[in-house]
Design a protein around this motif. Structure first.
Motif, PDB file in Angstrom:
ATOM      1  N   SER A 184       0.798  -1.222   0.000  1.00  0.00           N
ATOM      2  CA  SER A 184       0.000   0.000   0.000  1.00  0.00           C
ATOM      3  C   SER A 184       0.834   1.277   0.000  1.00  0.00           C
ATOM      4  N   PRO A 185       1.945   1.375   0.757  1.00  0.00           N
ATOM      5  CA  PRO A 185       2.733   2.605   0.677  1.00  0.00           C
ATOM      6  C   PRO A 185       3.264   2.876  -0.726  1.00  0.00           C
ATOM      7  N   THR A 186       3.646   1.818  -1.443  1.00  0.00           N
ATOM      8  CA  THR A 186       4.166   1.995  -2.800  1.00  0.00           C
ATOM      9  C   THR A 186       3.068   2.442  -3.751  1.00  0.00           C
ATOM     10  N   ILE A 187       1.855   1.869  -3.593  1.00  0.00           N
ATOM     11  CA  ILE A 187       0.730   2.280  -4.442  1.00  0.00           C
ATOM     12  C   ILE A 187       0.422   3.751  -4.234  1.00  0.00           C
ATOM     13  N   GLU A 188       0.307   4.153  -2.988  1.00  0.00           N
ATOM     14  CA  GLU A 188      -0.032   5.549  -2.695  1.00  0.00           C
ATOM     15  C   GLU A 188       1.086   6.484  -3.138  1.00  0.00           C
ATOM     16  N   ALA A 189       2.336   6.078  -2.904  1.00  0.00           N
ATOM     17  CA  ALA A 189       3.455   6.922  -3.319  1.00  0.00           C
ATOM     18  C   ALA A 189       3.526   7.044  -4.833  1.00  0.00           C
ATOM     19  N   GLY A 190       3.261   5.928  -5.532  1.00  0.00           N
ATOM     20  CA  GLY A 190       3.284   5.969  -6.993  1.00  0.00           C
ATOM     21  C   GLY A 190       2.200   6.865  -7.557  1.00  0.00           C
ATOM     22  N   VAL A 191       0.995   6.777  -6.974  1.00  0.00           N
ATOM     23  CA  VAL A 191      -0.099   7.634  -7.430  1.00  0.00           C
ATOM     24  C   VAL A 191       0.231   9.105  -7.177  1.00  0.00           C
ATOM     25  N   ALA A 192       0.787   9.397  -5.982  1.00  0.00           N
ATOM     26  CA  ALA A 192       1.133  10.783  -5.654  1.00  0.00           C
ATOM     27  C   ALA A 192       2.270  11.303  -6.540  1.00  0.00           C
TER      28      ALA A 192
END
Length: 395
Positions: A270-278
């Protein structure tokens, strides 16, 4: 011999994948993962989702109707809720709209993506895709009601500022959603099961094939598309024998392992998904779209496969049933989770999404009413899905 009825060897992918996904959870828990490790965990996560749905179908085939039809819906919803709650637990206020974004994405993907693909495949095969207007119309009405109660009304209520329910309103929406879901299950699997049976190709009358003669078309009457019976229009045996009790218990255990792996692996990536989207400068709503696409991938594949076998009604059962489960079970679960989750819960849609929802309901009603559709109807639904995805990235 079908996968549901034979004894699973230890090398079967549905056995190996949940175990591998659980091992990925053990080795990734609490660690800051590099890019290649995130990719491997994400791959395990996707495989665990597919394996969980498979084992839910095996269990559903064993326990039979009406209880069996609930297994897949509950399993898929547990996956969806687990992903949402996992991301909301650590995301703070920036994930306040994650539940709304995920549920709305599920509605758009099922009612436009799965329906559009199924109609397109069915029409390409037989020029006209034939289905039962009574059953599909009832399912569509349930989807529309649930969507308005849970996703539209919060925008206009005044008890709390912003597009969110008060505690009393959220409780009412959760109870109403659960009641409508239960009523739909009872109608689809017991009282009017013949409305949801596949229609004979070329019949065009809206009556389910086999309903009048006592024979049941395969896959009919399944809630949320759960566990389509094997051996349908492709010439295999019409009624596959149910798995043994031992096989069902093994699948139940593997289902639990897969669900635990899904929750844990989602936490890891989840941190990677959110960071990638941001980092890409995309809206937070894109995270909800990714979750919905992941959860609904098995239903999409199953629906397209059913349409290729001239069972468009089964495809529509999968599509609308998944949408009903997504709202009817996810909203109550998220409402319960708010007891320990801090921060606001934004459920109300914005103007753009309300327009897309209204257009989807109107177009779907016009598609379902005749009980038959052509390539044009399938194309219209897919364009609506494309518009939603484009506006999610570029609002």
């Amino acid at each position: 011999m079908s996968t549901a009825t034979r004894r699973l060897p230890l090398t079967d992918w549905t056995v190996v994948v949940p175990v591998v996904a659980l091992l990925a959870l053990v080795f990734s828990w609490g660690r800051d993962l590099p890019g290649f490790a995130v990719a491997l965990v994400a791959l395990c996560l996707g495989g665990a989702v597919l394996a969980a749905v498979h084992h839910a179908e095996v269990v559903a085939h064993r326990v039979g109707e009406p209880f069996g039809s609930l297994v897949l819906a509950v399993a898929v919803t547990v996956i969806e809720v687990a992903l949402i709650v996992t991301l909301m637990a650590d995301g703070g206020d920036k994930t306040a709209s994650l539940a709304r974004d995920t549920v709305f994405a599920a509605v758009m993907i099922t009612c436009n993506g799965i329906v559009g693909l199924s109609l397109l495949v069915g029409a390409l095969r037989n020029r006209v895709a034939v289905f039962n207007a009574e059953g599909s119309g009832a399912a569509l009405a349930t989807v529309a009601t649930l969507a308005v109660l849970s996703l539209v009304l919060p925008t206009f209520t005044t008890s709390k500022p912003g597009p969110e329910f008060s505690t009393a309103q959220l409780t009412f929406a959760a109870v109403a959603s659960l009641a409508l879901y239960g009523l739909f299950i009872a109608v689809q699997t017991v009282r009017h099961r013949d409305y949801f049976l596949p229609v004979a190709t070329g019949a065009g009358t809206g009556k389910a094939a086999g309903a009048s003669g006592g024979g049941e078309a395969d896959g009919g009457g399944e809630a949320d598309g759960g566990g389509e019976a094997e051996g349908g229009g492709d010439g295999e045996g019409e009624h596959a024998a149910p798995p043994t009790s031992r096989a069902a218990l093994v699948s139940l255990g593997l289902l639990l392992v897969a669900l635990v792996a899904v929750v844990g692996d989602a936490k890891a990536v989840s941190p990677t998904i959110e960071a990638g989207v941001a980092k890409a400068g995309l809206p937070n709503a894109v995270v909800g779209v990714i979750i919905a696409l992941l959860v609904l991938a098995p239903e999409t594949l199953a629906a397209v496969r059913a349409a290729r076998r001239d069972r468009v009604q089964t495809s529509l059962n999968l599509a609308y049933g998944s949408a009903i489960a997504s709202i009817g079970l996810t909203i109550p679960a998220i409402a319960l989770a708010t007891i320990w989750l801090s921060g606001p819960l934004l459920l109300g849609l914005g103007p753009i999404h309300m327009v897309l929802l209204a257009l989807t309901v109107v177009v779907s009603a016009l598609t379902i009413a005749p009980g038959r559709a052509t390539l044009l109807q399938g194309g219209v639904h897919l364009v609506l899905l494309a518009a939603y995805l484009f506006l999610a990235v570029s609002p």
